[in-house]
Design a protein around this motif. Structure first.
Motif, PDB file in Angstrom:
ATOM      1  N   ALA A 139       0.833  -1.205   0.000  1.00  0.00           N
ATOM      2  CA  ALA A 139       0.000   0.000   0.000  1.00  0.00           C
ATOM      3  C   ALA A 139       0.864   1.251   0.000  1.00  0.00           C
ATOM      4  N   ILE A 140       1.971   1.232   0.759  1.00  0.00           N
ATOM      5  CA  ILE A 140       2.885   2.373   0.774  1.00  0.00           C
ATOM      6  C   ILE A 140       3.452   2.626  -0.622  1.00  0.00           C
ATOM      7  N   VAL A 141       3.855   1.546  -1.297  1.00  0.00           N
ATOM      8  CA  VAL A 141       4.416   1.673  -2.644  1.00  0.00           C
ATOM      9  C   VAL A 141       3.371   2.248  -3.604  1.00  0.00           C
ATOM     10  N   LEU A 142       2.142   1.733  -3.525  1.00  0.00           N
ATOM     11  CA  LEU A 142       1.086   2.188  -4.424  1.00  0.00           C
ATOM     12  C   LEU A 142       0.744   3.661  -4.173  1.00  0.00           C
ATOM     13  N   ILE A 143       0.564   4.020  -2.897  1.00  0.00           N
ATOM     14  CA  ILE A 143       0.217   5.410  -2.573  1.00  0.00           C
ATOM     15  C   ILE A 143       1.372   6.340  -2.919  1.00  0.00           C
ATOM     16  N   TYR A 144       2.603   5.861  -2.691  1.00  0.00           N
ATOM     17  CA  TYR A 144       3.786   6.655  -3.053  1.00  0.00           C
ATOM     18  C   TYR A 144       3.754   7.018  -4.530  1.00  0.00           C
ATOM     19  N   TRP A 145       3.379   6.059  -5.357  1.00  0.00           N
ATOM     20  CA  TRP A 145       3.317   6.297  -6.802  1.00  0.00           C
ATOM     21  C   TRP A 145       2.153   7.207  -7.160  1.00  0.00           C
ATOM     22  N   GLY A 153       2.482  11.089  -5.693  1.00  0.00           N
ATOM     23  CA  GLY A 153       3.612  11.939  -6.068  1.00  0.00           C
ATOM     24  C   GLY A 153       4.717  11.978  -5.033  1.00  0.00           C
ATOM     25  N   GLY A 154       4.953  10.879  -4.345  1.00  0.00           N
ATOM     26  CA  GLY A 154       6.024  10.814  -3.351  1.00  0.00           C
ATOM     27  C   GLY A 154       5.473  10.625  -1.956  1.00  0.00           C
ATOM     28  N   ILE A 155       6.346  10.812  -0.978  1.00  0.00           N
ATOM     29  CA  ILE A 155       5.916  10.620   0.403  1.00  0.00           C
ATOM     30  C   ILE A 155       6.251  11.815   1.293  1.00  0.00           C
ATOM     31  N   TYR A 156       7.177  12.641   0.872  1.00  0.00           N
ATOM     32  CA  TYR A 156       7.481  13.833   1.652  1.00  0.00           C
ATOM     33  C   TYR A 156       8.166  14.854   0.750  1.00  0.00           C
ATOM     34  N   PRO A 157       7.588  16.040   0.582  1.00  0.00           N
ATOM     35  CA  PRO A 157       8.209  17.047  -0.287  1.00  0.00           C
ATOM     36  C   PRO A 157       9.450  17.634   0.363  1.00  0.00           C
ATOM     37  N   SER A 158      10.525  17.677  -0.357  1.00  0.00           N
ATOM     38  CA  SER A 158      11.784  18.199   0.175  1.00  0.00           C
ATOM     39  C   SER A 158      11.636  19.655   0.599  1.00  0.00           C
ATOM     40  N   GLY A 159      12.103  19.962   1.805  1.00  0.00           N
ATOM     41  CA  GLY A 159      12.048  21.323   2.311  1.00  0.00           C
ATOM     42  C   GLY A 159      10.683  21.771   2.785  1.00  0.00           C
ATOM     43  N   TYR A 160       9.751  20.830   2.968  1.00  0.00           N
ATOM     44  CA  TYR A 160       8.379  21.189   3.334  1.00  0.00           C
ATOM     45  C   TYR A 160       8.315  21.866   4.696  1.00  0.00           C
ATOM     46  N   LEU A 161       8.973  21.258   5.705  1.00  0.00           N
ATOM     47  CA  LEU A 161       8.930  21.838   7.048  1.00  0.00           C
ATOM     48  C   LEU A 161       9.543  23.235   7.052  1.00  0.00           C
ATOM     49  N   LYS A 162      10.654  23.390   6.353  1.00  0.00           N
ATOM     50  CA  LYS A 162      11.311  24.697   6.280  1.00  0.00           C
ATOM     51  C   LYS A 162      10.349  25.746   5.727  1.00  0.00           C
ATOM     52  N   GLU A 163       9.615  25.397   4.669  1.00  0.00           N
ATOM     53  CA  GLU A 163       8.715  26.343   4.014  1.00  0.00           C
ATOM     54  C   GLU A 163       7.591  26.780   4.946  1.00  0.00           C
ATOM     55  N   ILE A 164       6.911  25.818   5.590  1.00  0.00           N
ATOM     56  CA  ILE A 164       5.790  26.207   6.445  1.00  0.00           C
ATOM     57  C   ILE A 164       6.280  26.846   7.744  1.00  0.00           C
ATOM     58  N   PHE A 165       7.481  26.458   8.191  1.00  0.00           N
ATOM     59  CA  PHE A 165       8.022  27.076   9.399  1.00  0.00           C
ATOM     60  C   PHE A 165       8.292  28.564   9.160  1.00  0.00           C
ATOM     61  N   ILE A 166       8.848  28.887   8.002  1.00  0.00           N
ATOM     62  CA  ILE A 166       9.136  30.292   7.681  1.00  0.00           C
ATOM     63  C   ILE A 166       7.859  31.121   7.716  1.00  0.00           C
TER      64      ILE A 166
END
Length: 528
Positions: free
Chosen positions: A207-213, A216-229
């Motif tokens: 299920a993880i593999v299917l949902i990952y596909w 569009g992935g599992i975690y956007p790079s730099g996401y925490l940094k963006e919302i933290f700012i």
């Protein structure tokens, strides 16, 4: 009489009917009060209606799927948003009721708390709604935990819950998903596992593999940094009085906070400012929880007592002080404290990421929802340990208090309120009788999906184009400006005085919603 009523309410079919009566009442109640304001929900509905899988980049996959399903059974976007709001609220109601019913073992406590929350203005009017799915998944995750299950099975529930939350709106849950999966694997292979357990584990990873596909992935790079700012500057503006536009926030952040190039450096770049930010968030979290309590348990009395509500609350506290058996209540508290808590370590695995997210990011109202399942659990235990004196005064007083609460909910009941509102604006534009679509100058590209039937929307770039020039060059029929446009000084100047240079006639009836409308003089009769 009270014993007969108690016995009647103990019948399971009666309890089921009572729950559905509350849902029916809420249906009419909510459609009388809910207004669809411009929010992130507009963006999500637009993405859901135009959903294409797999997603090109990580998004709120779970919420998109939910809205997509709703949009397929409704006639237009406006009805879809109304129906999605109603369905989410009912799912919140049921999931909270099930959670409290299981842990309290009491229909009455579960019904009382979940019903008061359902009819609260906090629950009813909160936007955006996507965090409601987080609330629902957390409630269901806690509900499915069971001390009779093996540790592996409970960790499996936690892992599924975290994965669901990550793909709704909070990808930060992925950080905690990894250690939970490792612990789950350890407890699984610690003993000789059953074939069915191993198959469920294989199914989880597939299920993880299917949902990952698909997502569009599992975690956007730099996401925490963006919302933290973004949320850091909410606090920074309070501390200093300095306001930054969104683009300036990202440009100035490293100069103020320190160099942050990754999510990890959010925690290491400036521990002093991070601590100050988190403490301010803790204060706002406490205020947010108090706001929920006020909306849920105080405002119901306002419908009856109006400005004298505070005096009633004082009288209520006095009555409770007279009817509570404090000796037996403290004995019950000691019993609860000393009793074994086999599920506590599993509950903490869900509580910790929710608490950390609120403190590190920002406890806006929809973030507080992440912690509400745990808060209602604590409140339910508090109500359960309270023992009343066994006399007629206590029974009558307690019954009068409950009756007053539900009377307050009924007296808050609106047939239709707050007119004109945003929905009135959308319906107003949809009902205009025209021969051909009119050109509308509007940057409300997401709200436009609610009223775009009669119009061709033309946008403008506030940083490089003037509204006056755009009106002339594109032969605009209708000019529409809403509250988000007013963040730009040039647009505010147009609303204040420059609109007079167009010669267009202003429609004033929606200014209370900060929606400003101008039409060509020859079209005025169609807008009246």
């Amino acid at each position: 009489m009270l014993k007969k009523l108690y016995g009647f309410l103990e019948i399971r079919n009666v309890q089921t009917i009572l729950l559905f009566v509350m849902i029916l009442a809420y249906y009419f109640y909510s459609f009388g009060k809910v207004d669809i304001v411009s929010s992130e929900d507009d963006v999500h509905l637009f993405s859901a209606v135009n959903l294409g899988l797999p997603l090109q980049k990580f998004g709120n996959f779970g919420y998109y799927i939910f809205l997509w399903v709703v949009s397929k059974v409704t006639a237009n976007s406006l009805i879809a948003m109304f129906l999605s709001y109603f369905m989410l609220s009912i799912l919140v109601y049921f999931s909270l009721f099930l959670l409290l019913r299981k842990y309290m073992g009491s229909f009455y406590i579960a019904f009382f708390l979940s019903t008061c929350f359902l009819f609260s203005d906090f629950q009813l009017l909160l936007v955006p709604k996507l965090t409601y799915l987080n609330f629902i998944f957390i409630c269901l995750g806690l509900y499915l935990l069971d001390f009779r299950k093996l540790a592996f099975e409970n960790y499996f529930v936690i892992a599924v819950c975290m994965l669901a939350n990550a793909y709704v709106a909070r990808p930060e849950f992925v950080w905690f998903l990894v250690p939970v999966i490792l612990i789950m694997l350890f407890t699984h292979f610690k003993h000789i596992p059953k074939v069915s357990q191993t198959l469920s584990l294989v199914g989880f990873f597939l299920a993880i593999v299917l949902i990952y596909w698909l997502a569009g992935g599992i975690y956007p790079s730099g996401y925490l940094k963006e919302i933290f700012i973004q949320h850091f500057f909410d606090n920074y503006e309070v501390w200093t009085g300095r306001h930054f536009d969104l683009a300036d926030e990202f440009g100035q952040f490293n100069n103020i906070f320190g160099k942050v190039e990754s999510d990890y450096q959010v925690f290491t770049a400036n521990s002093g400012l991070l601590l100050k930010h988190s403490l301010n968030n803790l204060k706002n979290l406490i205020l947010g929880i108090l706001k929920v309590f006020k909306s849920t348990f105080y405002d119901v009395f306002v419908g009856i007592f109006s400005g004298k509500t505070k005096y009633f609350i004082l009288a209520l506290i006095l009555i409770l002080g007279l009817i509570i058996d404090f000796k037996n209540s403290f004995s019950e508290l000691k019993k609860i404290i000393s009793s074994p808590k086999p599920l506590f370590k599993f509950i903490v695995w869900l509580l910790f990421p929710c608490l950390l997210l609120v403190l590190v990011v920002f406890p806006r109202e929809h973030f507080v929802l992440l912690l509400l399942p745990f808060i209602f659990l604590g409140l339910g235990h508090l109500l359960k340990l309270i023992k009343l004196r066994q006399n007629i005064f206590s029974k009558i007083s307690f019954s009068v208090v409950l009756l007053t609460i539900f009377t307050g909910i009924i007296m808050k009941y609106p047939i239709k309120t707050n007119h004109p509102n945003n929905v009135d604006f959308y319906n107003y534009l949809n009902k205009i009788k025209i021969d051909k679509r009119l050109k509308m100058l509007s940057n409300d590209n997401f709200g436009f999906q609610y009223f775009g039937l009669n119009f061709e929307r033309i946008g403008w770039n506030p940083s490089s184009e003037m509204i006056l020039d755009k009106v002339k060059s594109d032969n605009i029929d209708v000019i529409s400006i809403y509250r988000l446009d007013l963040e730009v000084p040039a647009t505010r100047a147009f609303v204040d005085s420059l609109h007079k240079k167009t010669g267009y006639v202003q429609i004033n009836q929606f200014e209370a919603q900060k929606r400003y409308l101008w039409v060509k003089p020859n079209l005025l009769t169609k807008f009246q």
